[in-house]
Design an enzyme around this catalytic site. Structure first.
Site, PDB file in Angstrom:
ATOM      1  N   TYR A 157      54.179  32.999  34.024  1.00  0.00           N
ATOM      2  CA  TYR A 157      54.257  31.564  33.770  1.00  0.00           C
ATOM      3  C   TYR A 157      55.725  31.172  33.853  1.00  0.00           C
ATOM      4  CZ  TYR A 157      55.174  33.405  29.068  1.00  0.00           C
ATOM      5  OH  TYR A 157      55.669  34.119  28.013  1.00  0.00           O
ATOM      6  N   HIS A 164      58.865  35.951  33.721  1.00  0.00           N
ATOM      7  CA  HIS A 164      59.301  34.897  34.618  1.00  0.00           C
ATOM      8  C   HIS A 164      59.937  35.463  35.865  1.00  0.00           C
ATOM      9  CE1 HIS A 164      58.521  32.778  31.062  1.00  0.00           C
ATOM     10  NE2 HIS A 164      59.607  33.181  30.453  1.00  0.00           N
TER      11      HIS A 164
END
Ligand SMILES: *[C@@H]1O[C@H](CO)[C@@H](O)[C@H](O)[C@H]1NC(C)=O
Ligand SMILES: *[C@@H]1O[C@H](CO)[C@@H](O)[C@H](O)[C@H]1NC(C)=O
Ligand SMILES: *[C@@H]1O[C@H](CO)[C@@H](O)[C@H](O)[C@H]1NC(C)=O
Ligand SMILES: *[C@@H]1O[C@H](CO)[C@@H](O)[C@H](O)[C@H]1NC(C)=O
Length: 326
Positions: free
Chosen positions: A254, A301
């Site tokens: 995400y 990430h």
């Protein structure tokens, strides 16, 4: 992989819950060192001519393929229903066995917090200037404080303090993006913008202003914080998914908080100036307010891909990066 790196990865696994809240941008393993060299990009921000984003007519196809003006940004009771595929993606982010009933939690949210259609005022006449202030150490000795404060909106991220750093980071905060694990006290004029990674985060927000009984998620969280209930906003889960799909192109699990905040600003502002993003030349991130360091390409990430996207936005004059000291 070096032994050190292995050890870091191990520590990182242990600390994942506590470290994740510490970092603005790319999260995980902690190393302590001094902020030495920043990549040798320009000292001053380039003074490109600014145009308001209102006119998307002249945007490149790269930009217009990604930018979706109709995406819901902030949650309200009218837009809260989630498409099944978005709900299931979002639900996958939460490492909890029993996901609370989302519909019921949303009902509670908007019996407590403003139930509004925020920032639906985009148009050619609006020219709202925004400073997105990340937590990078490149802010130290930058003297950006006054310039940051001159924006209509000053959007800060997680714990990034202003006290004692006013000269470099300013003292005005109109919005602060946070989640339970990164929460701090806000002043009365600041919008608390919750970044919900899980339904429990929404329950925590309710609890903060009511029962104060939620003290734990995957780690300890404050049972309450100082904040203005009438200024609370909640990022829409569909927005998080949109940033993941359209702007991170699916890289990482995400998007990072910094990246989400930047894209959020792109939507609610007409001129976006970005401060305090960027890593050291040896590919570490560190904060202006503490000495933790975190490896660039690490964890949930995709630092590299987000960096590419951010640079492209800068190239296309959609944002202006202020690089701080080199
Ligand atoms: C449109 O963008 C191009 C390239 O970025 C630029 O050269 C041109 O001046 C822009 N036109 C207008 C009307 O802003
Ligand atoms: C959630 O609660 C609503 C209202 O109480 C109910 O109609 C719905 O069936 C519940 N959903 C689930 C998945 O339990
Ligand atoms: C912020 O700093 C300015 C001077 O730079 C000062 O006038 C103002 O009162 C300060 N505001 C707050 C909220 O501290
Ligand atoms: C991010 O991209 C810029 C521009 O291409 C580059 O100079 C910088 O080194 C990149 N940052 C990292 C940490 O790779």
């Amino acid at each position: 992989m070096t032994l050190l790196l292995k050890r870091l990865r191990y520590i990182s696994a242990l600390l994942i819950s506590t470290t994740i809240l510490l970092f603005l941008y790319f999260q995980n393993s902690i190393v302590v060192l001094t902020y030495s060299s920043y990549s040798s990009v320009s000292k001053q921000a380039q003074h490109a001519s600014h145009i308001c984003l209102g006119d998307l007519g002249n945007s490149s196809s790269w930009f217009s393929e990604r930018y979706k003006p109709t995406v819901p940004l902030l949650l309200n009771s009218a837009n809260s229903e989630l498409h099944a595929n978005i709900f299931s993606w979002w639900k996958e982010l939460q490492d909890v066995p029993n996901v609370p009933n989302y519909t019921e939690v949303v009902d509670q949210l908007f019996s407590l917090f403003p139930d509004e259609d925020h920032y639906s005022d985009a148009g050619p006449d609006r020219c709202r200037t925004c400073a997105v202030v990340g937590n990078s150490g490149n802010l130290l000795r930058s003297n950006y404080g006054q310039q940051i404060d001159s924006h209509d909106f000053v959007i800060r991220i997680n714990k990034g303090p202003t006290e004692d750093y006013e000269k470099d980071v300013g003292n005005k905060t109109t919005h602060r993006i946070l989640y339970p694990e990164s929460a701090v006290d806000l002043d009365d004029n600041t919008h608390l913008v919750l970044l919900p990674f899980k339904v429990l985060d929404m329950q925590w927000l309710i609890s903060v202003f009511t029962t104060k009984n939620i003290i734990q998620t995957y780690t300890e969280v404050p049972s309450t914080i100082k904040a203005n209930k009438d200024k609370v906003m909640i990022l829409h889960p569909e927005f998080i998914r949109y940033v993941h799909d359209n702007w991170a192109e699916g890289h990482g699990r995400y998007p990072s908080t910094g990246f989400l905040t930047l894209i959020f600003a792109l939507h609610i502002c007409d001129k976006v100036n970005v401060f305090g993003f960027g890593a050291t030349s040896d590919r570490n991130w560190h904060h202006y307010f503490d000495e933790t360091l975190t490896l660039f390409e690490y964890g949930s990430h995709s630092g590299d891909f987000e960096n590419i996207t951010i640079n492209q936005l800068h190239q296309e004059n959609k944002i202006l990066m202020y690089k701080g000291l080199t």
